[in-house]
Design an enzyme around this catalytic site. Structure first.
Site, PDB file in Angstrom:
ATOM      1  N   ARG A 122       0.811  -1.231   0.000  1.00 54.72           N
ATOM      2  CA  ARG A 122       0.000   0.000   0.000  1.00 54.72           C
ATOM      3  C   ARG A 122       0.838   1.272   0.000  1.00 54.72           C
ATOM      4  NH1 ARG A 122      -3.423  -3.171   3.401  1.00 54.72           N
ATOM      5  NH2 ARG A 122      -5.060  -4.030   2.064  1.00 54.72           N
ATOM      6  N   LYS A 144       4.837  11.882 -10.900  1.00 56.24           N
ATOM      7  CA  LYS A 144       4.010  11.062 -11.810  1.00 56.24           C
ATOM      8  C   LYS A 144       4.727   9.742 -12.029  1.00 56.24           C
ATOM      9  CE  LYS A 144       1.404  14.353 -14.609  1.00 56.24           C
ATOM     10  NZ  LYS A 144       1.229  14.908 -15.972  1.00 56.24           N
ATOM     11  N   GLU A 186      12.868  18.575 -23.749  1.00 53.15           N
ATOM     12  CA  GLU A 186      12.087  18.930 -22.546  1.00 53.15           C
ATOM     13  C   GLU A 186      12.642  20.207 -21.922  1.00 53.15           C
ATOM     14  OE1 GLU A 186       9.346  17.389 -21.662  1.00 53.15           O
ATOM     15  OE2 GLU A 186       9.476  15.274 -22.271  1.00 53.15           O
ATOM     16  N   LYS A 228       9.774  23.286 -13.070  1.00 53.19           N
ATOM     17  CA  LYS A 228       8.882  22.159 -12.810  1.00 53.19           C
ATOM     18  C   LYS A 228       8.459  22.165 -11.350  1.00 53.19           C
ATOM     19  CE  LYS A 228       7.492  17.588 -13.649  1.00 53.19           C
ATOM     20  NZ  LYS A 228       7.552  16.384 -14.430  1.00 53.19           N
ATOM     21  N   GLU A 238      -2.439  18.167 -11.351  1.00 53.63           N
ATOM     22  CA  GLU A 238      -2.787  18.621 -12.695  1.00 53.63           C
ATOM     23  C   GLU A 238      -4.246  19.063 -12.833  1.00 53.63           C
ATOM     24  OE1 GLU A 238      -0.590  16.547 -15.760  1.00 53.63           O
ATOM     25  OE2 GLU A 238      -2.224  16.908 -17.159  1.00 53.63           O
ATOM     26  N   ARG A 242      -0.413  22.609 -14.034  1.00 52.78           N
ATOM     27  CA  ARG A 242       0.527  21.534 -14.382  1.00 52.78           C
ATOM     28  C   ARG A 242       0.340  21.072 -15.828  1.00 52.78           C
ATOM     29  NH1 ARG A 242       2.842  16.516 -10.770  1.00 52.78           N
ATOM     30  NH2 ARG A 242       4.122  15.668 -12.432  1.00 52.78           N
ATOM     31  N   ASN A 246       2.567  19.842 -20.428  1.00 53.61           N
ATOM     32  CA  ASN A 246       2.266  18.953 -21.546  1.00 53.61           C
ATOM     33  C   ASN A 246       2.363  19.663 -22.900  1.00 53.61           C
ATOM     34  OD1 ASN A 246       1.745  16.710 -19.886  1.00 53.61           O
ATOM     35  ND2 ASN A 246      -0.290  17.496 -19.438  1.00 53.61           N
ATOM     36  N   HIS A 249       2.818  17.709 -26.106  1.00 50.19           N
ATOM     37  CA  HIS A 249       2.599  16.294 -25.828  1.00 50.19           C
ATOM     38  C   HIS A 249       1.381  15.714 -26.551  1.00 50.19           C
ATOM     39  CE1 HIS A 249       5.741  16.878 -22.951  1.00 50.19           C
ATOM     40  NE2 HIS A 249       5.656  15.655 -22.485  1.00 50.19           N
ATOM     41  N   HIS A 253       2.420  12.697 -28.567  1.00 45.70           N
ATOM     42  CA  HIS A 253       1.936  11.360 -28.219  1.00 45.70           C
ATOM     43  C   HIS A 253       1.262  10.687 -29.411  1.00 45.70           C
ATOM     44  CE1 HIS A 253       1.849  11.657 -23.531  1.00 45.70           C
ATOM     45  NE2 HIS A 253       2.960  11.127 -23.983  1.00 45.70           N
ATOM     46  N   HIS A 267      10.697   9.684 -26.995  1.00 43.08           N
ATOM     47  CA  HIS A 267       9.692  10.567 -26.388  1.00 43.08           C
ATOM     48  C   HIS A 267      10.061  12.051 -26.594  1.00 43.08           C
ATOM     49  CE1 HIS A 267       6.702  12.090 -23.608  1.00 43.08           C
ATOM     50  NE2 HIS A 267       7.645  12.691 -22.911  1.00 43.08           N
TER      51      HIS A 267
HETATM   52  P1  NAD Z   1      14.877   5.530 -20.772  1.00 43.85           P
HETATM   53  O1  NAD Z   1      14.691   5.411 -19.330  1.00 43.85           O
HETATM   54  O2  NAD Z   1      14.446   4.409 -21.643  1.00 43.85           O
HETATM   55  O3  NAD Z   1      16.404   5.826 -21.050  1.00 43.85           O
HETATM   56  C1  NAD Z   1      16.842   5.954 -22.389  1.00 43.85           C
HETATM   57  C2  NAD Z   1      18.008   5.001 -22.683  1.00 43.85           C
HETATM   58  O4  NAD Z   1      19.182   5.526 -22.076  1.00 43.85           O
HETATM   59  C3  NAD Z   1      17.838   3.600 -22.138  1.00 43.85           C
HETATM   60  O5  NAD Z   1      18.300   2.689 -23.098  1.00 43.85           O
HETATM   61  C4  NAD Z   1      18.757   3.556 -20.920  1.00 43.85           C
HETATM   62  O6  NAD Z   1      19.268   2.283 -20.673  1.00 43.85           O
HETATM   63  C5  NAD Z   1      19.838   4.502 -21.323  1.00 43.85           C
HETATM   64  N1  NAD Z   1      20.512   5.206 -20.242  1.00 43.85           N
HETATM   65  C6  NAD Z   1      19.978   5.708 -19.102  1.00 43.85           C
HETATM   66  N2  NAD Z   1      20.909   6.404 -18.429  1.00 43.85           N
HETATM   67  C7  NAD Z   1      22.054   6.335 -19.155  1.00 43.85           C
HETATM   68  C8  NAD Z   1      23.353   6.861 -19.010  1.00 43.85           C
HETATM   69  N3  NAD Z   1      23.658   7.661 -17.987  1.00 43.85           N
HETATM   70  N4  NAD Z   1      24.278   6.575 -19.949  1.00 43.85           N
HETATM   71  C9  NAD Z   1      23.974   5.799 -21.025  1.00 43.85           C
HETATM   72  N5  NAD Z   1      22.753   5.296 -21.229  1.00 43.85           N
HETATM   73  C10 NAD Z   1      21.809   5.555 -20.307  1.00 43.85           C
HETATM   74  O7  NAD Z   1      14.171   6.825 -21.373  1.00 43.85           O
HETATM   75  P2  NAD Z   1      14.056   8.349 -20.885  1.00 43.85           P
HETATM   76  O8  NAD Z   1      14.122   9.151 -22.121  1.00 43.85           O
HETATM   77  O9  NAD Z   1      14.955   8.661 -19.771  1.00 43.85           O
HETATM   78  O10 NAD Z   1      12.569   8.395 -20.315  1.00 43.85           O
HETATM   79  C11 NAD Z   1      11.460   8.163 -21.145  1.00 43.85           C
HETATM   80  C12 NAD Z   1      10.318   7.706 -20.284  1.00 43.85           C
HETATM   81  O11 NAD Z   1      10.028   8.728 -19.335  1.00 43.85           O
HETATM   82  C13 NAD Z   1       9.038   7.455 -21.033  1.00 43.85           C
HETATM   83  O12 NAD Z   1       8.483   6.234 -20.603  1.00 43.85           O
HETATM   84  C14 NAD Z   1       8.146   8.620 -20.638  1.00 43.85           C
HETATM   85  O13 NAD Z   1       6.790   8.277 -20.643  1.00 43.85           O
HETATM   86  C15 NAD Z   1       8.617   8.900 -19.264  1.00 43.85           C
HETATM   87  N6  NAD Z   1       8.361  10.262 -18.791  1.00 43.85           N
HETATM   88  C16 NAD Z   1       7.777  10.409 -17.583  1.00 43.85           C
HETATM   89  C17 NAD Z   1       7.534  11.667 -17.090  1.00 43.85           C
HETATM   90  C18 NAD Z   1       6.952  11.840 -15.718  1.00 43.85           C
HETATM   91  O14 NAD Z   1       6.610  12.965 -15.340  1.00 43.85           O
HETATM   92  N7  NAD Z   1       6.843  10.790 -14.938  1.00 43.85           N
HETATM   93  C19 NAD Z   1       7.894  12.795 -17.833  1.00 43.85           C
HETATM   94  C20 NAD Z   1       8.507  12.607 -19.070  1.00 43.85           C
HETATM   95  C21 NAD Z   1       8.742  11.326 -19.541  1.00 43.85           C
HETATM   96  N1  GLY Z   2       5.780  15.545 -17.612  1.00 50.60           N
HETATM   97  C1  GLY Z   2       4.571  16.225 -17.298  1.00 50.60           C
HETATM   98  C2  GLY Z   2       4.298  16.314 -15.846  1.00 50.60           C
HETATM   99  O1  GLY Z   2       5.092  15.898 -15.035  1.00 50.60           O
HETATM  100  O2  GLY Z   2       3.263  16.812 -15.480  1.00 50.60           O
END
Ligand code: NAD
Ligand code: GLY
Length: 370
Positions: A122, A144, A186, A228, A238, A242, A246, A249, A253, A267
């Site tokens: 939980r 998030k 971003e 942020k 949001e 917030r 987006n 996005h 998306h 992304h």
């Molecule tokens: P990811 O986590 O897949 O990382 C991208 C690649 O980089 C992966 O292959 C990983 O293994 C590699 N990697 C990570 N750190 C590294 C490093 N220091 N050196 C070399 N390689 C490295 O992708 P991302 O772009 O970090 O994140 C994308 C994800 O984030 C999506 O799923 C998206 O939906 C999510 N996201 C979430 C939010 C949120 O607010 N929670 C906001 C934006 C994006």
């Molecule tokens: N990445 C959008 C948010 O965190 O609200």
């Protein structure tokens, strides 16, 4: 140059530390937050290989007992199966309510480990050590967490704020240029949505940020997190402001859906095209000038990021299918489309109930097929 940014959320407030060699100091920084001196570190194989030993050593040196949960890299890990795997491993490790999960990786690991922590027994606490530029400036901050399902991305998730975020700028040195650029999308988004001066600074210094020159990178990451933190502090769930985060996005998306959320379009690259489209759509609707839209696009393109749908593998895309994806967006309400549009650079606003016919006309003008 160490910077600490506070995310102000009452009892759930926390610090985001931006500095170099934070991983080397992670044990001493994290230990006070671990009531039983132990943590389960969730990461992917790539991060484990490149930076795992450094974190392991730092935790051991501080007397922290760390168990590692290493997942395959890639978006497919952020899935029901990935969630089951992490949850079962946490159960097997016997983690209790007083224990803490550490998410060590990009946005995929942060979202997955954070969501697992939010539902494990939980809900237990977690710490973020983001290792991609995108994760440092966006996904690790704000709470998030989510996984993807066959019906779409991030549809199952929870708001779960971390206890601490350690953004170690040095760890970004092993990222590919493409991943750095995707994270930069971003960064520029923050300027476009709410800080004209930051956008101008990026126009002048974006190249240095991409080359990871220490001062420029530190400023870009810290300013992004500051924006942020301020937005999340004002509107955690949001309800209003917030949504501005987006920007780009809804368009982005839709393209990610068309390309299957894989390496065809990262992304951040979807966000880059989406931000440029949001400005061109704003200009078409008369909210901002064509000059604003051209300047926004030039700022994005200067980083080597795509700004047009034709640059995306698989183009052209059918307008109606893109609109169908947009209607499934979490921001859509009762089938009515919501977009973040702009009155100028740094002046984004949320536009609800946007006419689907206007979107269609815009997409056709952008090269979508009828
Ligand atoms: P990811 O986590 O897949 O990382 C991208 C690649 O980089 C992966 O292959 C990983 O293994 C590699 N990697 C990570 N750190 C590294 C490093 N220091 N050196 C070399 N390689 C490295 O992708 P991302 O772009 O970090 O994140 C994308 C994800 O984030 C999506 O799923 C998206 O939906 C999510 N996201 C979430 C939010 C949120 O607010 N929670 C906001 C934006 C994006
Ligand atoms: N990445 C959008 C948010 O965190 O609200």
């Amino acid at each position: 140059m160490s910077r600490t940014i506070r995310v102000g959320l009452g009892a759930r407030s926390y610090d985001v530390v931006v500095d170099r060699d934070l991983i080397g100091r992670a044990g001493t920084l994290i230990k006070p937050l671990l009531p039983r001196g132990r943590t389960a570190v969730v990461c992917d194989e790539t991060v484990r290989r490149l930076h795992g030993a450094q974190l392991d050593d730092a935790l051991k040196a501080a007397g922290v007992q760390a168990s590692w949960i290493v997942m395959p890299p890639g978006e497919q890990t952020k899935s029901w199966d990935g969630l089951a795997e992490v949850s079962n491993r946490l159960l097997a490790l016997g983690l209790d309510r007083g224990d803490v999960v550490t998410a060590f990786g990009g946005g995929v690991i942060g979202d997955l480990a954070g969501f697992a922590a939010s539902i494990y027994k939980r809900g237990i606490d977690f710490i973020q050590i983001p290792t991609t530029l995108l994760a440092q400036v966006d996904s690790s901050v704000g709470g998030k967490t989510a996984i993807d399902t066959a019906r779409g991305k991030n549809l199952i998730g929870a708001f779960h704020q971390p206890l601490l975020v350690l953004a170690d700028l040095g760890v970004l040195g092993t990222l590919s240029d493409r991943e750095v650029r995707a994270g930069y999308a971003e960064v520029i988004k923050y300027g476009l949505l709410g800080d004209f001066e930051f956008f101008e600074w990026l126009e002048a210094n974006g190249g240095h940020v991409l080359q990871q020159r220490p001062e420029a990178l530190a400023h870009a990451v810290a300013r992004s997190i500051e924006m942020k933190a301020q937005i999340v502090g004002a509107d955690e769930k949001e309800a209003a402001a917030r949504a501005l985060l987006n920007l780009g996005h809804t368009f982005g998306h839709a393209l990610e859906s068309e390309t299957g959320y894989g390496s065809a379009l990262l992304h951040g690259e979807g966000v880059a095209v989406g931000c440029a489209q949001a400005f061109r759509f704003s200009a078409m609707l008369g909210h901002c000038t064509a000059q604003d839209a051209a300047r926004a696009e030039a700022g994005i393109a200067a980083a080597g990021l795509p700004t047009r749908m034709q640059q995306v593998k698989g183009a052209p895309f059918p307008a109606d299918r893109l609109i169908m994806h947009m209607a499934q967006d979490k921001k859509a309400e009762g089938g009515r489309l919501t977009f973040v549009l702009a009155k100028g650079i740094g002046q984004a606003f949320v536009a609800k109930g946007v006419d689907a016919e206007a979107v269609r006309a815009f997409l056709l003008s952008e090269g979508a097929t009828a």
